[in-house]
Design a protein around this motif. Structure first.
Motif, mmCIF file in Angstrom:
data_model
loop_
_atom_site.group_PDB
_atom_site.id
_atom_site.type_symbol
_atom_site.label_atom_id
_atom_site.label_comp_id
_atom_site.label_asym_id
_atom_site.label_seq_id
_atom_site.Cartn_x
_atom_site.Cartn_y
_atom_site.Cartn_z
ATOM 1 N N ILE A 77 66.029 30.879 9.084
ATOM 2 C CA ILE A 77 67.410 30.030 9.589
ATOM 3 C C ILE A 77 68.308 30.848 8.905
ATOM 4 C CG2 ILE A 77 67.873 27.954 8.750
ATOM 5 C CD1 ILE A 77 64.759 27.632 8.945
ATOM 6 N N VAL A 122 68.137 23.268 14.708
ATOM 7 C CA VAL A 122 66.902 23.564 14.343
ATOM 8 C C VAL A 122 65.363 23.300 13.916
ATOM 9 C CG1 VAL A 122 65.690 24.848 12.665
ATOM 10 C CG2 VAL A 122 67.165 25.864 12.947
ATOM 11 N N ALA A 126 67.521 23.646 6.595
ATOM 12 C CA ALA A 126 68.791 24.053 8.267
ATOM 13 C C ALA A 126 69.761 23.129 8.026
ATOM 14 C CB ALA A 126 67.608 23.405 8.897
#
Length: 222
Positions: free
Chosen positions: A119, A156, A147
């Protein structure tokens, strides 16, 4: 019997007849922090479990080498039989329509899979590319929060668990599959993704090196 890293392995102690064990072994760590603690005690009875086996199937040379490094007396019982993938089912799946370029991760949402690192790296990838993470686990809320903190909430997606049919569609949709796990016995998701036509980005661990050398070739990037 399947799974060194689960209590199912204890059933070897009660088997009266011949026993074949597929440990999916990736060292003395478990799939969670609690499992790591339990494995310290588990390690003490592991030699007894392995002695009880008539045969031990490892799914990669890397798994075999790790197992024999920790339990060398099991050597004469071990054979390597790689995992297979459902190639026809994956290739016949239909990609999800009207999707932006998609980066895919699949697996347990646990620390050793390093989805948090994915991420953070994805924050450098320009829109409209999207990151889809399929799976569930103890780190799901933390990953969702990460995120959001990075301003990636709209790009995401944490899907949770998926059926085989849905997973195959995501594999066919993905442009890239990322697997940067700290440890694996094999690497079945990268195999499935390559089968679906995606490129794969892998952590440089022995199991991933094995599947790249034997099956993936230049499809894989470490």
């Amino acid at each position: 019997v399947h799974g060194y890293h689960a209590t199912t392995a204890l059933s070897l102690l009660g088997v009266a007849g011949p026993a074949v064990f597929t440990p999916h072994y990736h060292g003395t760590h478990g799939h969670s922090r609690l499992a790591d603690v339990l494995h310290r005690s588990y390690r003490r009875i592991a030699p007894l479990l392995l002695r009880r086996c008539d045969a031990i199937i490892c799914v990669s040379s890397a798994e075999r080498d790790q197992l024999l490094s920790d339990f060398p007396r099991a050597g004469n019982k071990v054979v390597v039989i790689p995992n297979g993938v459902s190639a026809a089912e994956i290739r016949s799946a239909t990609a999800f329509p009207n999707q932006p370029q998609t980066v895919l991760c699949v697996g347990r949402l646990e620390a050793y899979k390093r989805f948090d690192d994915v991420i953070r790296a994805f924050a450098q990838v320009p829109a409209p590319t999207r990151l889809v993470i399929v799976g569930d686990g103890s780190e799901r809320d933390e990953l969702a929060a990460a995120a959001q903190t990075l301003g990636l909430g709209g790009r995401v997606e944490l899907t949770g668990p998926a059926s085989d049919e849905t997973l195959h569609r995501w594999l066919r949709t993905a442009r890239v599959l990322v697997s940067v796990s700290e440890r694996e016995a094999f690497g079945i998701v990268p195999m499935e993704a390559a089968c679906a036509g995606a490129k794969v980005v892998l952590s440089d661990i022995p199991a991933h090196r094995d599947i790249a050398a034997e099956f993936l070739g230049d499809t894989a990037l470490f």
